[in-house]
Design an enzyme around this catalytic site. Structure first.
Site, mmCIF file in Angstrom:
data_model
loop_
_atom_site.group_PDB
_atom_site.id
_atom_site.type_symbol
_atom_site.label_atom_id
_atom_site.label_comp_id
_atom_site.label_asym_id
_atom_site.label_seq_id
_atom_site.Cartn_x
_atom_site.Cartn_y
_atom_site.Cartn_z
ATOM 1 N N HIS A 55 95.653 21.726 20.627
ATOM 2 C CA HIS A 55 95.156 21.955 21.990
ATOM 3 C C HIS A 55 95.771 23.224 22.582
ATOM 4 O O HIS A 55 96.939 23.242 22.974
ATOM 5 C CB HIS A 55 95.488 20.762 22.890
ATOM 6 N N HIS A 57 94.606 27.071 24.858
ATOM 7 C CA HIS A 57 93.570 27.876 25.530
ATOM 8 C C HIS A 57 93.792 29.332 25.134
ATOM 9 O O HIS A 57 94.520 30.061 25.803
ATOM 10 C CB HIS A 57 93.670 27.711 27.050
ATOM 11 N N GLN A 150 85.915 24.566 32.635
ATOM 12 C CA GLN A 150 87.130 24.575 33.469
ATOM 13 C C GLN A 150 86.867 24.164 34.918
ATOM 14 O O GLN A 150 87.668 23.486 35.549
ATOM 15 C CB GLN A 150 87.731 25.984 33.439
ATOM 16 N N HIS A 208 89.220 17.279 28.722
ATOM 17 C CA HIS A 208 90.401 17.368 29.598
ATOM 18 C C HIS A 208 90.302 16.171 30.538
ATOM 19 O O HIS A 208 89.502 16.170 31.476
ATOM 20 C CB HIS A 208 90.389 18.674 30.386
ATOM 21 N N GLU A 211 93.977 15.035 33.972
ATOM 22 C CA GLU A 211 95.177 15.892 34.008
ATOM 23 C C GLU A 211 95.578 16.083 35.466
ATOM 24 O O GLU A 211 95.395 17.143 36.063
ATOM 25 C CB GLU A 211 94.923 17.246 33.340
ATOM 26 N N ASP A 307 99.017 23.912 24.587
ATOM 27 C CA ASP A 307 98.158 24.046 25.767
ATOM 28 C C ASP A 307 98.042 25.493 26.239
ATOM 29 O O ASP A 307 97.012 26.116 26.077
ATOM 30 C CB ASP A 307 98.637 23.123 26.899
HETATM 31 FE FE FE2 Z 1 94.371 22.117 28.402
#
Ligand code: FE2
Length: 411
Positions: A55, A57, A150, A208, A211, A307
């Site tokens: 995971h 980005h 996102q 996601h 979170e 992440d």
């Molecule tokens: Fe993430």
């Protein structure tokens, strides 16, 4: 090629590994070199299956401080910093940063990466860049790309179309972000849409999920129910699930039944969520890490991800998954001897299940000869001594190497 004297996955005894034609031919103690065979002496070192970043980005990586530093370190200031940086985004810029990041990861034994890519962008430029990179880098790093909305699916203009367009372009997995949607109804609808899209295009799912420190954020039960009912099951992954840290125990007890039935995977991100969660708390401050220990005890698959990598949300990081494990073991209170010994699985075999790498992943005869050698005899010592990855072999070919650190005490 003959690799001599390695402890494979913490085995007390050592073995030799013979690699022929890019595959593991033979794995046994004391293999005799054949005439002219290249021999790599790794006596007493640790051999593991390659590390996996499950995971990250990559579209935002290596942008910390550009154009401004996140002074508070919070998620919200991170978003402000990124909105400034985003204005200067070009395909060349993304590709240059990802090339650098992937080389950093490779230096630390990573050979497989699942990256989330923001698709709440009408140009889908980052998706385009990452799909090109997936192809360009395929001989050295396997990249999986998640179409990650996102700013939401139903809360962003044309959100559904953008996710579907990204999937048609070639994304490997469909994402969603239910806790960010405007309403609970949108959150549920977005998860339904995500799962339906994965079914329609035969893709994996990585959401996601929750979170946030809000104990009322319950996207996970929706995702798990849909994974179970659709039959997608272990093709589905719930990332982050930090709200689960704050759920009451009665609810978690009930939820665990569904999670087990659903067979979904979890990815926890201890570096980033330890520092981003609990920011609204005074004291005591919640850690905001999902219930890794309890999930593992229930037989549910969990892996760890980095992440963010030196970006507005996480200003540190060199792509070294050992750092992720180190933090994760602390915050999840997994400090038992066997827990520490086995913790390499959180960034290797468990992550391989999440990425659906299949039986070809792992050190066994007949498999592609992809493995790493660390400067320690077992993972406990590798973690504690911050040992280097001395070799990273991909399909029998070295893609990274390092010399053991030399240190002298002068007294
Ligand atoms: Fe993430």
């Amino acid at each position: 090629m003959l690799i001599k004297g390695v402890h494979i996955e913490n085995a007390a005894e050592t073995s030799d590994i013979r690699v022929t034609g890019g595959k593991f031919e033979e794995i046994a103690p004391s293999l005799a070199p054949r005439p002219g065979e290249e021999v790599v002496d790794c006596t007493g070192k640790l051999a593991l299956p390659p590390f996996i970043e499950s995971h990250v980005h990559l579209d935002t990586c290596l942008t910390a401080g550009e154009p401004v530093w996140n002074q508070s370190g919070t998620l919200f200031e991170g978003i402000q910093c990124w909105s400034l940086r985003k204005k200067t985004l070009t395909k060349g810029d993304i590709k240059d940063r990802v090339h650098r990041a992937v080389r950093m990861q490779a230096q630390h034994g990573v050979q497989f990466v699942r990256t989330h890519v923001d698709v709440t962008d009408p140009t889908l430029i980052a998706m385009e860049a990452l799909l090109e990179l997936r192809e360009e880098l395929k001989d050295t790093i396997d990249i999986q790309v998640v179409a990650f909305p996102q700013e939401g699916i139903d809360s962003f203009p044309n959100g559904r179309q953008l996710v579907e367009d990204a999937v048609k372009m070639g994304a490997d997995a469909v994402g969603a972000i239910p806790h960010f949607e405007f309403t609970r109804e949108y959150a549920v609808d977005s998860v339904n849409f995500c799962v339906a899209l994965a079914e329609k295009y035969d893709k994996l799912v990585d959401v996601h999920c929750d979170e946030i420190d809000d104990e009322q954020s319950r996207g996970l039960e929706v995702l798990a129910a849909r994974a179970y009912e659709s039959g997608l099951k272990d093709r589905v992954t719930a990332s982050h699930t930090t709200a689960m840290h704050s759920y009451n125990n009665a609810y978690v007890t009930k939820l665990m039944r569904l999670l087990t039935m659903s067979e979904i995977n979890f990815v926890s991100n201890p570096l980033v969520n330890t520092h981003l969660q609990g920011r609204m708390d005074t004291y005591p401050k919640r850690r905001g890490i999902t219930r890794v220990k309890e999930l593992l005890a229930a037989g549910i698959n969990v892996s760890f991800g980095h992440d963010d990598l030196f970006d507005p949300w996480y200003p540190l990081g060199t792509g070294n998954m050992r750092d992720v494990v180190f933090m994760g073991l602390h915050v999840c209170q997994m400090m038992g001897y066997q827990e520490i010994m086995d913790s390499y699985k959180l960034i290797s075999t468990n992550a391989a299940k999440t990425l659906h790498l299949g039986d070809s992943y792992g050190i066994k005869a007949g498999n592609p000869a992809s493995f790493i050698v660390l400067d320690a005899d077992n993972f406990y010592n590798a973690l504690n001594q911050k040992s280097e990855v001395l070799w990273s072999f991909k399909n029998g070919r070295p893609i990274a190497k390092a010399a053991p650190a030399v240190r002298e005490v002068l007294f």
